[in-house]
Design a protein around this motif. Structure first.
Motif, PDB file in Angstrom:
ATOM      1  N   ASP A   1     -34.180  19.875 -31.940  1.00 38.09           N
ATOM      2  CA  ASP A   1     -34.434  20.283 -33.321  1.00 38.09           C
ATOM      3  C   ASP A   1     -33.821  19.355 -34.359  1.00 38.09           C
ATOM      4  OD1 ASP A   1     -31.861  20.876 -32.739  1.00 38.09           O
ATOM      5  OD2 ASP A   1     -31.941  22.996 -33.286  1.00 38.09           O
ATOM      6  N   LEU A   2     -33.334  18.188 -33.904  1.00 42.20           N
ATOM      7  CA  LEU A   2     -32.699  17.244 -34.818  1.00 42.20           C
ATOM      8  C   LEU A   2     -32.943  15.813 -34.333  1.00 42.20           C
ATOM      9  CD1 LEU A   2     -29.207  18.940 -35.322  1.00 42.20           C
ATOM     10  CD2 LEU A   2     -30.940  18.651 -37.100  1.00 42.20           C
ATOM     11  N   ASP A   3     -32.940  14.870 -35.283  1.00 43.92           N
ATOM     12  CA  ASP A   3     -33.009  13.462 -34.901  1.00 43.92           C
ATOM     13  C   ASP A   3     -31.766  13.073 -34.108  1.00 43.92           C
ATOM     14  OD1 ASP A   3     -35.380  13.227 -36.289  1.00 43.92           O
ATOM     15  OD2 ASP A   3     -34.478  12.293 -38.062  1.00 43.92           O
ATOM     16  N   GLY A   4     -31.886  12.003 -33.338  1.00 41.20           N
ATOM     17  CA  GLY A   4     -30.738  11.497 -32.603  1.00 41.20           C
ATOM     18  C   GLY A   4     -29.738  10.835 -33.533  1.00 41.20           C
ATOM     19  N   LEU A   5     -28.493  10.823 -33.130  1.00 39.79           N
ATOM     20  CA  LEU A   5     -27.453  10.158 -33.913  1.00 39.79           C
ATOM     21  C   LEU A   5     -27.525   8.650 -33.668  1.00 39.79           C
ATOM     22  CD1 LEU A   5     -24.500  12.614 -33.235  1.00 39.79           C
ATOM     23  CD2 LEU A   5     -25.890  12.449 -35.301  1.00 39.79           C
ATOM     24  N   SER A   6     -27.359   7.869 -34.711  1.00 37.97           N
ATOM     25  CA  SER A   6     -27.444   6.414 -34.610  1.00 37.97           C
ATOM     26  C   SER A   6     -26.088   5.803 -34.285  1.00 37.97           C
ATOM     27  CB  SER A   6     -27.965   5.828 -35.921  1.00 37.97           C
ATOM     28  OG  SER A   6     -29.268   6.294 -36.199  1.00 37.97           O
ATOM     29  N   ALA A   7     -26.117   4.721 -33.487  1.00 39.01           N
ATOM     30  CA  ALA A   7     -24.900   3.961 -33.165  1.00 39.01           C
ATOM     31  C   ALA A   7     -23.743   4.890 -32.814  1.00 39.01           C
ATOM     32  CB  ALA A   7     -24.526   3.042 -34.327  1.00 39.01           C
ATOM     33  N   THR A   8     -24.006   5.807 -31.897  1.00 35.89           N
ATOM     34  CA  THR A   8     -23.027   6.827 -31.513  1.00 35.89           C
ATOM     35  C   THR A   8     -22.797   6.789 -30.011  1.00 35.89           C
ATOM     36  OG1 THR A   8     -23.634   8.263 -33.356  1.00 35.89           O
ATOM     37  CG2 THR A   8     -22.546   9.307 -31.481  1.00 35.89           C
ATOM     38  N   ALA A   9     -21.534   6.840 -29.628  1.00 35.13           N
ATOM     39  CA  ALA A   9     -21.166   6.690 -28.218  1.00 35.13           C
ATOM     40  C   ALA A   9     -21.298   8.013 -27.472  1.00 35.13           C
ATOM     41  CB  ALA A   9     -19.736   6.164 -28.106  1.00 35.13           C
ATOM     42  N   PHE A  10     -22.484   8.287 -26.996  1.00 37.09           N
ATOM     43  CA  PHE A  10     -22.688   9.408 -26.087  1.00 37.09           C
ATOM     44  C   PHE A  10     -23.082   8.822 -24.737  1.00 37.09           C
ATOM     45  CE2 PHE A  10     -25.319  12.461 -23.829  1.00 37.09           C
ATOM     46  CZ  PHE A  10     -24.545  13.611 -23.898  1.00 37.09           C
ATOM     47  N   PRO A  11     -22.409   9.216 -23.659  1.00 32.53           N
ATOM     48  CA  PRO A  11     -21.529  10.367 -23.524  1.00 32.53           C
ATOM     49  C   PRO A  11     -20.028  10.074 -23.641  1.00 32.53           C
ATOM     50  CG  PRO A  11     -22.051   9.526 -21.365  1.00 32.53           C
ATOM     51  CD  PRO A  11     -22.783   8.645 -22.334  1.00 32.53           C
ATOM     52  N   SER A  12     -19.636   8.825 -23.837  1.00 37.26           N
ATOM     53  CA  SER A  12     -18.205   8.509 -23.756  1.00 37.26           C
ATOM     54  C   SER A  12     -17.404   9.076 -24.921  1.00 37.26           C
ATOM     55  CB  SER A  12     -18.003   6.995 -23.686  1.00 37.26           C
ATOM     56  OG  SER A  12     -18.406   6.390 -24.897  1.00 37.26           O
TER      57      SER A  12
ATOM     58  N   GLY B   1     -32.042   8.145 -32.158  1.00 38.64           N
ATOM     59  CA  GLY B   1     -31.041   7.448 -32.958  1.00 38.64           C
ATOM     60  C   GLY B   1     -31.224   5.944 -32.892  1.00 38.64           C
ATOM     61  N   LEU B   2     -30.826   5.263 -33.946  1.00 40.94           N
ATOM     62  CA  LEU B   2     -30.982   3.806 -34.017  1.00 40.94           C
ATOM     63  C   LEU B   2     -29.851   3.100 -33.277  1.00 40.94           C
ATOM     64  CD1 LEU B   2     -31.874   3.323 -37.803  1.00 40.94           C
ATOM     65  CD2 LEU B   2     -33.411   3.823 -35.890  1.00 40.94           C
ATOM     66  N   GLY B   3     -30.183   1.936 -32.719  1.00 40.59           N
ATOM     67  CA  GLY B   3     -29.165   1.030 -32.226  1.00 40.59           C
ATOM     68  C   GLY B   3     -28.577   0.243 -33.396  1.00 40.59           C
ATOM     69  N   GLN B   4     -27.917  -0.849 -33.107  1.00 40.60           N
ATOM     70  CA  GLN B   4     -27.369  -1.680 -34.176  1.00 40.60           C
ATOM     71  C   GLN B   4     -27.514  -3.151 -33.822  1.00 40.60           C
ATOM     72  OE1 GLN B   4     -22.997  -1.387 -34.575  1.00 40.60           O
ATOM     73  NE2 GLN B   4     -22.983  -0.116 -32.740  1.00 40.60           N
TER      74      GLN B   4
ATOM     75  N   MET C   1     -14.527  -5.476 -27.453  1.00 45.00           N
ATOM     76  CA  MET C   1     -15.248  -4.650 -28.430  1.00 45.00           C
ATOM     77  C   MET C   1     -16.028  -3.562 -27.714  1.00 45.00           C
ATOM     78  SD  MET C   1     -17.012  -7.288 -31.128  1.00 45.00           S
ATOM     79  CE  MET C   1     -17.752  -5.944 -32.078  1.00 45.00           C
ATOM     80  N   PHE C   2     -16.019  -2.355 -28.272  1.00 46.31           N
ATOM     81  CA  PHE C   2     -16.876  -1.270 -27.814  1.00 46.31           C
ATOM     82  C   PHE C   2     -17.962  -1.070 -28.865  1.00 46.31           C
ATOM     83  CE2 PHE C   2     -13.294   1.140 -25.368  1.00 46.31           C
ATOM     84  CZ  PHE C   2     -13.231   0.098 -24.459  1.00 46.31           C
ATOM     85  N   ASN C   3     -19.219  -1.081 -28.443  1.00 44.03           N
ATOM     86  CA  ASN C   3     -20.337  -0.897 -29.358  1.00 44.03           C
ATOM     87  C   ASN C   3     -21.302   0.135 -28.788  1.00 44.03           C
ATOM     88  OD1 ASN C   3     -19.555  -3.235 -31.114  1.00 44.03           O
ATOM     89  ND2 ASN C   3     -19.963  -4.365 -29.236  1.00 44.03           N
ATOM     90  N   SER C   4     -21.994   0.850 -29.664  1.00 44.29           N
ATOM     91  CA  SER C   4     -22.834   1.959 -29.235  1.00 44.29           C
ATOM     92  C   SER C   4     -24.265   1.813 -29.734  1.00 44.29           C
ATOM     93  CB  SER C   4     -22.270   3.287 -29.764  1.00 44.29           C
ATOM     94  OG  SER C   4     -20.920   3.431 -29.393  1.00 44.29           O
ATOM     95  N   GLY C   5     -25.209   2.147 -28.873  1.00 43.32           N
ATOM     96  CA  GLY C   5     -26.604   2.250 -29.265  1.00 43.32           C
ATOM     97  C   GLY C   5     -26.906   3.642 -29.802  1.00 43.32           C
ATOM     98  N   GLY C   6     -28.185   4.005 -29.813  1.00 35.78           N
ATOM     99  CA  GLY C   6     -28.591   5.283 -30.385  1.00 35.78           C
ATOM    100  C   GLY C   6     -28.629   6.403 -29.364  1.00 35.78           C
ATOM    101  N   MET C   7     -28.338   7.611 -29.800  1.00 39.25           N
ATOM    102  CA  MET C   7     -28.476   8.797 -28.963  1.00 39.25           C
ATOM    103  C   MET C   7     -29.928   9.248 -28.942  1.00 39.25           C
ATOM    104  SD  MET C   7     -25.267  11.372 -29.690  1.00 39.25           S
ATOM    105  CE  MET C   7     -26.065  12.664 -28.706  1.00 39.25           C
TER     106      MET C   7
END
Length: 539
Positions: free
Chosen positions: A393-404, A440-443, A382-388
């Motif tokens: 000027d913007l909130d971080g993206l949640s549960a998003t795979a940065f930088p991959s 950004g939020l984790g999960q 499984m691949f899972n992502s935390g928050g960016m």
């Protein structure tokens, strides 16, 4: 060059990009492993006869794309031109010549038109298993981490090397999936070759020299203009991560010169005895990606744009040498962008996002029936992502795979591969760092073996003891947690056991905030509260 000629070249450049996009889609549609088929953990690209990357597919991770850009030259060095034939496909999983660890397979195929070598197609993909100890940090050398495939021919003149196929089947836990992915990779390059030949015949091209010169000259001019506009000087940064059994310090100095940018990893901690080391080819790939995000995100990624970045390092954890264990090289490789961006934030204050979760929270599950019970064994990845991190000027993206940039695997597809149930997969409230712009939020993910089964899992987690830091006064994100449903704490790295009837709970880390929390608007906080991103007692 006349305007008409330039327009024609631009059209053919776009056509070439469509060729590699179809190449990548072939791999996505035919792959056996969920990491490829569902998450897009792959790369695909076309190269000129000198091994210079002309174009890459949009689908793919920077760690695969940018290592592939260097790997083709290694293939050309290992296999002389007079031993290359139509219908050939070459393969390796050498961490130092490919993408940094044994689980990634790199395939390169020469493309001929009327008997002349006109291009190379290359692709990479992460396979579910390569034998050895399995996907994890517990190996003490690369020899324990799985089967090693030197640069060799997977197929010659269209005939597959069946001896290699038999070796693969005898050394991996999921032979059908792994061998299937090898054939998918070969098909991926074959489709690219066919579409390129169709394009060249249709447009009357005998070679890609003219188109390549057009691509590289336009890219060089655009890159030089961007670099000239940057402030000149050197800036340093340090980042402390969890490591395996002790914290690890990563260090860098980024120097912007008149016509190029240098990254130096001097000062990073020495190589580890655990499989968290990162070969320089992978560290370089993500350092270049971080620079490109800041310097020229809209300029195509090819040999000409990558040539403006140089990456160096003494031997250390970001420049590990054989036979160091490197299975989890992605953890620190994925931290490299935050490391480099932290240095650039000193050169470009107010323009760089905060730190994020960084490394994917990969988990490899080895499920089996309990003693005396019937059932099935399976290897599940499984691949899972935390928050960016929050942006300027913007909130971080949640549960998003940065930088991959890989996709989240659907739970239905994951459950289909083995006897496990994913009871919960939801955003983690209060995990994003506070700030004018929230991280950004984790999960939260809850996993259990099906009745009559148990499982071992390889933890590949970071930011458990060292959360993502905020920027410009923003607060840190919340650290990750690994535990069982009875409260038993588990380690963030290494193979561990989950008994039958127990659930594994992963609480993924959030991204750092950006800017003074006092400047966050009342409306933004109310919106966060209404959507459950924060609780009444928090912030």
């Amino acid at each position: 060059m006349s305007d008409i000629s330039a327009i024609r070249m631009q059209v053919m450049w776009n056509r070439l990009i469509s060729v590699v996009e179809e190449q990548a889609l072939t791999l996505l549609r035919t792959a056996f492993s969920t990491s490829v088929r569902e998450a897009g953990d792959l790369s695909a690209g076309v190269f000129d006869p000198r091994g210079q990357m002309l174009a890459q597919a949009v689908t793919g991770t920077p760690g695969h794309v940018n290592t592939m850009a260097e790997a083709v030259l290694h293939f050309m060095h290992a296999i002389p031109r007079d031993q290359m034939f139509e219908g050939d496909t070459y393969v390796t999983n050498d961490p130092w010549l490919g993408t940094g660890h044994l689980h990634d397979i790199t395939m390169v195929s020469p493309s001929f038109l009327d008997g002349e070598l006109v291009a190379f197609f290359a692709c990479t993909a992460h396979v579910v298993d390569v034998g050895g100890r399995g996907f994890g940090a517990d190996g003490k050398s690369v020899y324990e981490e799985g089967i090693q495939i030197p640069i060799m021919k997977f197929a010659e003149k269209g005939e597959v090397n069946l001896d290699l196929v038999r070796m693969l089947r005898a050394n991996v836990r999921e032979p059908n999936q792994v061998v299937g992915d090898f054939y998918s990779l070969a098909a991926c390059n074959e489709v690219g070759h066919r579409r390129l030949v169709d394009m060249m015949k249709e447009t009357g091209l005998a070679s890609l020299d003219g188109l390549g010169n057009f691509i590289f000259s336009r890219t060089r001019d655009a890159m030089l203009e961007r670099i000239e506009a940057l402030p000149k000087g050197s800036w340093s940064n340090e980042l402390v991560t969890d490591g395996y059994d002790a914290p690890v310090k990563l260090s860098t100095t980024v120097s912007v010169r008149d016509d190029h940018v240098e990254v130096d990893f001097t000062g990073s901690d020495p190589m580890s005895r655990w499989g968290i080391n990162c070969p320089i080819i992978y560290s370089k790939a993500y350092a270049c990606y971080a620079l490109k995000c800041v310097v020229a995100p809209d300029i195509p990624n090819n040999a000409a744009s990558l040539a403006f970045f140089t990456v160096s390092s003494p031997i250390n954890i970001l420049n590990a040498v054989r036979p160091a264990p490197v299975a989890l090289r992605h953890i620190f490789g994925h931290m490299v962008p935050d490391l480099v961006l932290g240095a650039l934030s000193k050169a470009l204050p107010g323009k760089i996002l905060a730190e994020g979760a960084g490394a994917l929270w990969n988990i490899h599950i080895s499920a089996r029936p309990v003693a005396g019970a019937s059932g099935r064994r399976a290897e599940v990845l499984m691949f899972n992502s935390g928050g960016m991190g929050a942006r300027p000027d913007l909130d971080g993206l949640s549960a998003t795979a940065f930088p991959s940039g890989v996709h989240t695997m659907p739970i239905e597809a994951t459950e289909h591969t083995g006897p496990i149930v994913i009871w919960r997969k939801e955003l983690r409230p209060d995990s994003g760092g506070d700030g004018e712009f929230r991280g950004g939020l984790g999960q939260v993910i809850e996993i259990e073996a099906t009745e009559g089964h148990e499982f071992d899992f390889s933890a590949m987690f970071d930011r458990v003891n060292h959360p993502a830091q905020g920027r410009e006064g923003g607060k840190p994100g919340v650290a990750g947690v690994v535990k069982l449903d009875d409260g038993t704490k588990m380690r963030p790295k290494g193979w561990q056991h989950v008994p039958a009837g127990r659930r594994l709970i992963l609480e993924l880390p959030g991204g750092g905030g950006y800017g003074d929390p006092a400047r966050r608007s009342v409306a933004a906080r109310a919106n966060d509260l209404s959507k459950g991103y924060i609780t009444e007692n928090d912030q």
